[in-house]
Design a protein around this motif. Structure first.
Motif, PDB file in Angstrom:
ATOM      1  N   ASP A  78       0.834  -1.203   0.000  1.00  0.00           N
ATOM      2  CA  ASP A  78       0.000   0.000   0.000  1.00  0.00           C
ATOM      3  C   ASP A  78       0.866   1.249   0.000  1.00  0.00           C
ATOM      4  O   ASP A  78       0.557   2.246  -0.696  1.00  0.00           O
ATOM      5  CB  ASP A  78      -0.921   0.011   1.229  1.00  0.00           C
ATOM      6  CG  ASP A  78      -2.018  -1.039   1.129  1.00  0.00           C
ATOM      7  OD1 ASP A  78      -2.246  -1.536   0.007  1.00  0.00           O
ATOM      8  OD2 ASP A  78      -2.623  -1.347   2.166  1.00  0.00           O
ATOM      9  N   ALA A  79       1.951   1.212   0.763  1.00  0.00           N
ATOM     10  CA  ALA A  79       2.841   2.377   0.825  1.00  0.00           C
ATOM     11  C   ALA A  79       3.467   2.637  -0.537  1.00  0.00           C
ATOM     12  O   ALA A  79       3.543   3.785  -0.985  1.00  0.00           O
ATOM     13  CB  ALA A  79       3.929   2.159   1.878  1.00  0.00           C
ATOM     14  N   PHE A  80       3.924   1.558  -1.205  1.00  0.00           N
ATOM     15  CA  PHE A  80       4.500   1.733  -2.534  1.00  0.00           C
ATOM     16  C   PHE A  80       3.452   2.236  -3.523  1.00  0.00           C
ATOM     17  O   PHE A  80       3.762   3.067  -4.396  1.00  0.00           O
ATOM     18  CB  PHE A  80       5.094   0.411  -3.021  1.00  0.00           C
ATOM     19  CG  PHE A  80       6.498   0.178  -2.554  1.00  0.00           C
ATOM     20  CD1 PHE A  80       7.547   0.932  -3.046  1.00  0.00           C
ATOM     21  CD2 PHE A  80       6.771  -0.791  -1.603  1.00  0.00           C
ATOM     22  CE1 PHE A  80       8.845   0.725  -2.613  1.00  0.00           C
ATOM     23  CE2 PHE A  80       8.062  -1.001  -1.164  1.00  0.00           C
ATOM     24  CZ  PHE A  80       9.113  -0.243  -1.660  1.00  0.00           C
ATOM     25  N   ALA A  81       2.217   1.732  -3.404  1.00  0.00           N
ATOM     26  CA  ALA A  81       1.150   2.168  -4.302  1.00  0.00           C
ATOM     27  C   ALA A  81       0.868   3.659  -4.103  1.00  0.00           C
ATOM     28  O   ALA A  81       0.699   4.415  -5.068  1.00  0.00           O
ATOM     29  CB  ALA A  81      -0.113   1.358  -4.045  1.00  0.00           C
ATOM     30  N   LYS A  82       0.834   4.095  -2.837  1.00  0.00           N
ATOM     31  CA  LYS A  82       0.612   5.515  -2.554  1.00  0.00           C
ATOM     32  C   LYS A  82       1.763   6.362  -3.074  1.00  0.00           C
ATOM     33  O   LYS A  82       1.573   7.470  -3.573  1.00  0.00           O
ATOM     34  CB  LYS A  82       0.426   5.723  -1.057  1.00  0.00           C
ATOM     35  CG  LYS A  82      -0.879   5.151  -0.522  1.00  0.00           C
ATOM     36  CD  LYS A  82      -1.003   5.360   0.974  1.00  0.00           C
ATOM     37  CE  LYS A  82      -2.318   4.776   1.486  1.00  0.00           C
ATOM     38  NZ  LYS A  82      -2.454   4.930   2.965  1.00  0.00           N
TER      39      LYS A  82
END
Length: 225
Positions: free
Chosen positions: A163-167
């Motif tokens: 999720d952090a990478f996607a954000k």
């Protein structure tokens, strides 16, 4: 030397305390169970030998009593035949056997007591073994629960990282769009500025040419005078 050196050690052992001190409780409980099972086999083998001795002694006792009864019958026969001397000899044989019967009876009583003790010990050992196996099962279930929890947590952490990478990718995309918008706003202005510069250069060229022609005219007039 194993975990337990004697049967009494097993019966008196506090399994919980031993597991609390163990670096690897699962390995410890496995070794304890193995030792208990081996000891149980030994105790059962000893019990089987005592039972065999008990049966042999019982047969001896029956045979000896039969033999004593036969000597009594012979003593009676001798009396009826007027052979008191033979009757006395037969009774001496009978008494000798009766004395031995008492000794064998005591031996049989000892075997019975030993067998009762072994029966109690086997019951105690079996109870300890059942307790150890129950604890082994509980340890395995706890380990499976912990492994499942760890797997869930790792999956959750992996999802959080993803999720952090996607954000972060969304943020980079947003920055790219903003930079593109800024670049797009400069596109028209750049073309317009270039056009103005070209006309300004033409005007400058015109001025330079006028000045050049003026200087040439002045020089020509100077030579003619």
């Amino acid at each position: 030397m194993g975990i337990f050196s004697r049967f009494s050690d097993i019966v008196q052992a506090n399994i919980n305390a031993m597991l609390d001190r163990a670096e690897d409780p699962q390995k410890m409980i496995r070794l304890m169970i193995q030792e208990m099972e081996e000891t149980l086999i030994e105790v059962r083998s000893s019990c089987a030998r005592v039972i065999a001795d008990q049966k042999t002694t019982q047969r001896r006792l029956v045979n000896m009593k039969d033999e004593a009864q036969k000597w009594e019958e012979k003593a009676k026969l001798a009396i009826t035949k007027g052979r008191e001397d033979l009757a006395r000899a037969a009774l001496l044989e009978k008494q000798s056997i009766i004395d031995e019967v008492d000794l064998v009876s005591q031996e049989l009583d000892g075997l019975d007591a030993h067998l009762d003790k072994l029966d109690t010990e086997i019951g105690q050992l079996q109870a300890k073994l059942n307790d150890a196996k129950a604890k082994e099962k509980a340890i395995k279930m706890r380990e499976q629960t912990v492994q499942a929890r760890l797997k869930t947590k790792r999956q959750h952490e992996r999802c959080k990282v993803e999720d952090a990478f996607a954000k972060f990718e969304q943020y980079e995309r947003r920055m790219d769009l903003m930079e593109s918008e800024a670049d797009a706003m400069d596109v028209g202005r750049t073309a317009d500025q270039t056009l103005k510069q070209q006309f300004a250069e033409l005007e400058n060229d015109e001025k330079i040419n006028s000045e050049l022609n003026r200087l040439k005219a002045d020089l020509s007039d100077t030579k003619n005078t």
